[in-house]
Design an enzyme around this catalytic site. Structure first.
Site, mmCIF file in Angstrom:
data_model
loop_
_atom_site.group_PDB
_atom_site.id
_atom_site.type_symbol
_atom_site.label_atom_id
_atom_site.label_comp_id
_atom_site.label_asym_id
_atom_site.label_seq_id
_atom_site.Cartn_x
_atom_site.Cartn_y
_atom_site.Cartn_z
ATOM 1 N N GLU A 36 32.734 41.284 27.889
ATOM 2 C CA GLU A 36 33.703 41.408 29.226
ATOM 3 C C GLU A 36 34.864 42.148 28.892
ATOM 4 O O GLU A 36 35.270 42.840 29.902
ATOM 5 C CB GLU A 36 33.875 40.000 29.745
ATOM 6 N N GLU A 59 23.313 33.585 33.916
ATOM 7 C CA GLU A 59 24.672 33.836 33.145
ATOM 8 C C GLU A 59 25.574 32.644 33.420
ATOM 9 O O GLU A 59 25.942 32.484 34.768
ATOM 10 C CB GLU A 59 25.275 34.864 33.067
ATOM 11 N N HIS A 85 31.552 48.354 36.703
ATOM 12 C CA HIS A 85 31.362 47.204 35.600
ATOM 13 C C HIS A 85 30.034 46.702 35.369
ATOM 14 O O HIS A 85 29.565 46.938 34.272
ATOM 15 C CB HIS A 85 32.113 46.216 36.350
ATOM 16 N N GLU A 86 29.462 46.524 36.329
ATOM 17 C CA GLU A 86 28.030 45.836 36.365
ATOM 18 C C GLU A 86 26.966 46.819 35.574
ATOM 19 O O GLU A 86 26.233 46.672 34.673
ATOM 20 C CB GLU A 86 27.263 45.261 37.594
ATOM 21 N N GLY A 116 31.587 37.754 41.545
ATOM 22 C CA GLY A 116 31.450 39.135 41.944
ATOM 23 C C GLY A 116 30.174 39.698 42.247
ATOM 24 O O GLY A 116 29.576 40.168 43.151
ATOM 25 N N ALA A 117 29.740 39.843 40.778
ATOM 26 C CA ALA A 117 28.097 40.235 40.501
ATOM 27 C C ALA A 117 27.662 39.885 39.030
ATOM 28 O O ALA A 117 28.325 39.337 38.342
ATOM 29 C CB ALA A 117 28.446 41.751 40.859
ATOM 30 N N MET A 118 26.474 40.369 38.914
ATOM 31 C CA MET A 118 25.805 39.987 37.688
ATOM 32 C C MET A 118 24.928 41.167 37.365
ATOM 33 O O MET A 118 24.240 41.588 37.948
ATOM 34 C CB MET A 118 25.069 38.731 37.857
ATOM 35 N N GLU A 119 25.054 41.268 36.030
ATOM 36 C CA GLU A 119 24.588 42.523 35.409
ATOM 37 C C GLU A 119 22.908 42.447 34.861
ATOM 38 O O GLU A 119 22.842 42.975 33.791
ATOM 39 C CB GLU A 119 25.481 43.180 34.300
ATOM 40 N N ASN A 120 22.192 41.482 35.440
ATOM 41 C CA ASN A 120 20.773 41.214 35.167
ATOM 42 C C ASN A 120 20.083 42.582 34.955
ATOM 43 O O ASN A 120 20.338 43.610 35.694
ATOM 44 C CB ASN A 120 20.019 40.551 36.203
HETATM 45 N N1 B3K Z 1 28.600 38.650 33.561
HETATM 46 C C1 B3K Z 1 28.701 38.105 34.881
HETATM 47 C C2 B3K Z 1 29.625 36.708 35.073
HETATM 48 C C3 B3K Z 1 28.938 35.562 34.878
HETATM 49 C C4 B3K Z 1 29.527 34.367 35.476
HETATM 50 C C5 B3K Z 1 29.005 33.135 34.887
HETATM 51 N N2 B3K Z 1 29.580 31.942 35.273
HETATM 52 C C6 B3K Z 1 29.707 38.908 35.765
HETATM 53 C C7 B3K Z 1 30.292 40.091 35.076
HETATM 54 O O1 B3K Z 1 31.353 40.069 34.410
HETATM 55 O O2 B3K Z 1 30.084 41.154 35.139
HETATM 56 ZN ZN ZN Z 2 31.420 41.506 33.154
#
Ligand code: B3K
Ligand code: ZN
Length: 876
Positions: A325, A127, A302-303, A266-270
């Site tokens: 978001e 992302e 959040h994730e 912080g983190a990523m919701e893959n």
């Molecule tokens: N969705 C990701 C953020 C990605 C940022 C990319 N530059 C984390 C979050 O908001 O949960």
């Molecule tokens: Zn998010």
């Protein structure tokens, strides 16, 4: 800067995709310098896009193309056109199988976008537009596809992960192995993830509301397996909470979390495979502070919540980013509020919003929560999209009530499950489920800037009628031609002269929501015996500024009597701001400084009130930050700001030393550590007392800090003591403590990040000379965003005194770092430059120095798209 400017993308130009991809089969042969990527895409013409067969356009950046095959026929280079950011393939049929092979270089990828290496571990960040750095693809969120991923890797990388469920594994030749993953849910490429490394795992399980067992795994380097318990607990709480509050059940049989040291955010919701910045997942009482524990709980939540608000229902295009978001931040804020102190969570969130989002909204990068245009989408992961976006969702919640909001979210998830949608779809679902109109409310999505409510009141003694006149306005930004009145839910209550709540209607309600929706409105309240004291914008019911001229006595009265906890804190902030403004004024005039007695009285009252929630006491006792004082000023006088705050802190400390000692001693128990809300609040209050005491710089206070530093059994107490010593002790005591702490914790990345930022944020020890030394320290790594944020970010964002030195040296230093960073990691460079983009808020030479630093960046080299956008908009 550069001759050819990066292109601006406009929301108004959105078109549905020409082609869709039903399935995506990926094959990775991992190699640090030459990873082979093969993709097989089942492509289909999108009927909704129109007639004819336009060329298929695929995004691709920094890829080495090896081959393109269409329906089994290898295309010659004449059969497609490669350009700097992609590939164009003429096609003659509406459905076909496209196979592409390309190579990438994860080791040299310091942008941390696409596939890269972190401490030898392969990981991805896609992302918003990172997938195009992995392979050629329609890298846009409205192309959703079912992914199957095979990872082939040497046996020294035994853990091979991707989205969905593992369906096959085996050996691949003599010294390699493979694992295949299949994700049953169609998703956009930005949710793709791959991880490969020598990792340990912590495992648990969760039984969903319908009785399915989900396997939960947290993967990390061996040395960190002892730091996963809190994240695991938080994950299970989040899964339960989403079932109970939103009726959302987890949908796969496995949920994985991986901790990575090098990460841009912080983190990523893959999907099914969340990747986390180590700092946002790893914690133990000995190594993590209370705020780290709370940050982890909220980010894990959040994730996880994104699985529905973001993954199952995703964004149509990146202009809709706040759809996922803003909503998800609102969800995680409520989750944290339910698990901890609701009032404190609100105070923290509003503090962040007002200090940082309000200044963003008034700065050169100001944008609405649904922007109209961008050059680089990475620059729009902002406080406006996230925090203001969450406030807008919160206002919908306020307008519809708990039940109405739930009806709306149920309809939204049902209607749009598996789709890529818009903010408009979200609002529409809320409207349809409740049969209400949010027509005017929608302006919150498109208008820029922070609205201001000017409130005046009048009491007619003979009639017993109290009038509140509310005028709304919004500073007109150059970004928009007009600002129409917004629909603002304005929650108010009133107090009588004995401090009791006044009934505002026949039913005896003591609080009401005024619907402010015109430029000027009068609200009347009848049957009052005396002029009430209004308590305005309770709970911060809208992201606005309220101007009402409270006297300092009235503010003191509100601190003591308001039943709205948020507004008690708010009154203390206003009183402190008034006092600081007086100190600044006196300083400018060369008059002696004297702190208002009301503020001391308020703080004394709080310290003596044993019945008061320690969490609230702690919040009230904290002076506003320099950054907030600056945000509140029309033009910032940095020197006067620093002087006023230092003076006030010391004056409070000296006046209330006995009370601080008493409170400190009462709370300084030796009980074992628990990150629950009550213990966190008590530690916080205790450490605030310690910090004030040390501001007196007496030996007695510094001994207390030294004692706490030497004997602390948890990081919260240890770090608080170290901060006090860094900020107030003499050189040798401070330096000894800094060295001792480093020796003890040098192997622990998270503690060392804290150690770096404690120094870089210190007004006393975070001098430019020391910051330069930190950058040379072996613990610092320019390619690690956490380290950069700790040192450079800490200095520029949280060390007002040293960064704003009148000689401009702080600005030039940050400019030099940004120039160096841009070549390594454009996203982080574009973040780090922000403090020097706010030059318009300053006056005279100070503003010029900031501008010069910015110009130095502009003139240094051909800037990345990320940095170019921020710098050019700030200079322009
Ligand atoms: N969705 C990701 C953020 C990605 C940022 C990319 N530059 C984390 C979050 O908001 O949960
Ligand atoms: Zn998010």
């Amino acid at each position: 800067m550069q001759d050819t400017q990066p292109k601006t993308i406009y929301l108004k130009d959105y078109r549905v995709p020409d082609y869709l991809v039903d399935t995506t089969d990926l094959w990775f042969e991992l190699d640090p310098k030459a990873t082979l990527v093969k993709s097989r895409l089942k492509v289909r013409r999108n009927q909704a896009a129109g007639v004819g067969l336009p060329p298929l356009l695929l995004d691709g950046v920094e890829l080495e193309l090896l081959s393109v095959t269409l329906d089994g026929i290898l295309l010659s280079p004449a059969g497609y056109r490669e350009f700097p950011e992609g590939l164009s393939i003429p096609v003659d049929r509406a459905e076909f199988l496209l196979e592409i092979q390309n190579r990438i270089n994860p080791e040299d990828n310091t942008s941390l976008e696409g596939l890269y290496l972190s401490n030898g571990m392969y990981c991805t960040q896609c992302e918003a537009e990172g997938f195009r750095k992995i392979t050629f693809y329609p890298d846009r969120p409205d192309v959703m596809s079912k992914f199957t991923t095979t990872i082939v890797a040497p046996t020294d990388h035994p853990v091979l992960l991707s989205n969905g469920n593992e369906i096959e594994r085996g050996n691949y030749g003599a010294d390699r192995q493979f694992v295949t993953w299949e994700d049953p849910f169609a998703k956009p490429a930005y949710l793709f993830a791959l991880v490969a490394g020598d990792l340990e795992q912590v495992e648990d399980s969760f039984m969903t509301v319908s009785g399915r067992t989900v396997k939960l795994q947290i993967f990390t380097e061996t040395k960190n397996v002892g730091k996963c318990d809190h994240a695991m607990r938080s994950l299970k709480s989040a899964m339960r909470w989403d079932e109970e509050v939103y009726g959302r059940e987890y949908d796969l049989d496995i949920f994985m979390v991986v901790a990575v040291d090098h990460f841009n955010m912080g983190a990523m919701e893959n999907k099914g495979l969340n990747i986390f910045n180590s700092a946002c997942v790893l914690a133990s009482p000995e190594t993590a502070t209370d705020s780290a524990f709370q940050r982890i709980e909220s980010i894990v939540g959040h994730e996880y919540f994104h699985n529905w608000s973001g993954n199952r229902v995703t964004c149509r295009d990146w202009f809709q980013l706040s759809l996922k978001e803003g909503f998800t931040v609102f969800r995680d804020a409520e989750f944290s509020a339910d698990l901890n102190s609701r009032a404190v969570k609100r105070i923290e969130d509003v503090s962040l919003l007002r200090t940082n989002q309000f200044s963003e909204d008034a700065g050169p990068m100001a944008h609405s929560i649904r922007p109209d245009s961008y050059m680089e989408i990475s620059n729009f992961y902002t406080l406006t999209i996230y925090e203001k976006g969450a406030e807008v969702v919160r206002m919908i919640h306020t307008l519809l009530g708990e039940k109405g909001f739930r009806k709306g979210s149920d309809l939204y998830f049902k209607r749009h499950d598996g789709c890529a949608v818009t903010c408009e779809d979200f609002v529409k679902a809320m409207e349809d489920a409740n049969q209400v109109s949010l027509t005017q409310f929608r302006r919150w999505y498109s208008q820029v800037g922070t609205p201001v409510l000017d409130v005046k009141d009048h009491f007619d003694e003979t009639q017993g009628v109290y009038q509140l006149t509310v005028r709304q306005s919004c500073p007109l930004s150059e970004k928009q031609e007009e600002n129409l009145p917004l629909h603002i839910p304005f929650r108010v209550g009133m107090l009588d002269s004995t401090g009791k709540e006044i009934s505002l209607n026949e039913q005896g309600l003591t609080e009401t929501i005024l619907h402010v929706n015109g430029t000027e409105q009068i609200f009347e309240f009848f049957g009052l015996k005396e002029k009430p004291l209004p308590s305005l914008l309770r709970g911060f019911s809208a992201p606005v500024k309220v101007h009402y001229s409270y006297s300092n006595e009235q503010l003191l009265f509100l601190i003591r009597n308001d039943t709205d906890t948020f507004n008690r804190w708010e009154a203390s902030q206003r009183l402190a701001l008034n006092s600081l403004a007086e100190l600044q004024e006196a300083y400018r005039k060369g008059e002696p400084l004297q702190l208002r007695s009301e503020l001391i009285d308020a703080y004394r009252g709080v310290l003596k009130d044993r019945g008061l929630d320690p969490a609230l006491s702690a919040e009230i006792l904290q002076l506003p930050s320099e950054q907030f004082v600056a945000e509140e000023s029309v033009f910032i006088d940095s020197e006067a700001t620093v002087v006023a705050l230092e003076f006030a802190r010391k004056a409070i400390a000296e006046e209330l030393a006995d009370e601080f000692i008493r409170c400190y001693c009462e709370l300084n128990s030796q009980k074992s550590y628990s990150p629950d809300a009550k213990d966190i609040a008590e530690r916080r209050l205790k450490n605030i007392c310690l910090s004030y005491l040390c501001a007196t710089e007496t030996q007695e206070a510094l001994d207390m800090a030294q004692n706490q530093f030497d004997s602390a059994s948890n990081m919260t107490d240890s770090a608080a003591a170290l901060t006090a010593l860094i900020n107030y002790a003499g050189d040798s005591q401070a330096e000894n403590s800094i060295a001792q702490f480093y020796t003890r914790w040098q192997e622990d990345a998270q503690v060392i990040e804290l150690w770096l930022s404690q120094q870089s944020c210190s007004p006393k020890r975070g001098t430019l000379k020391n910051i330069r030394a930190l950058i040379e320290h072996p613990a610092f790594e320019m390619t690690n965003p956490n380290k950069v944020r700790s040192v450079i970010g800490g200095f520029a964002n949280r060390n007002f005194k040293q960064f704003h030195k009148n000689d401009g040296s702080g600005f030039e230093f940050v400019a030099d770092q940004v120039i160096a960073l841009d070549k390594l990691n454009p996203q982080i460079a574009a973040r780090m430059v922000i403090p020097i983009t706010r030059w318009r808020k300053y006056t005279g030479a100070h503003a010029e120095e900031m501008q010069m630093a910015l110009q130095k960046v502009a003139d240094s080299h051909v800037l990345s798209k990320d940095l170019f956008e921020v710098v050019s908009k700030s200079l322009g």
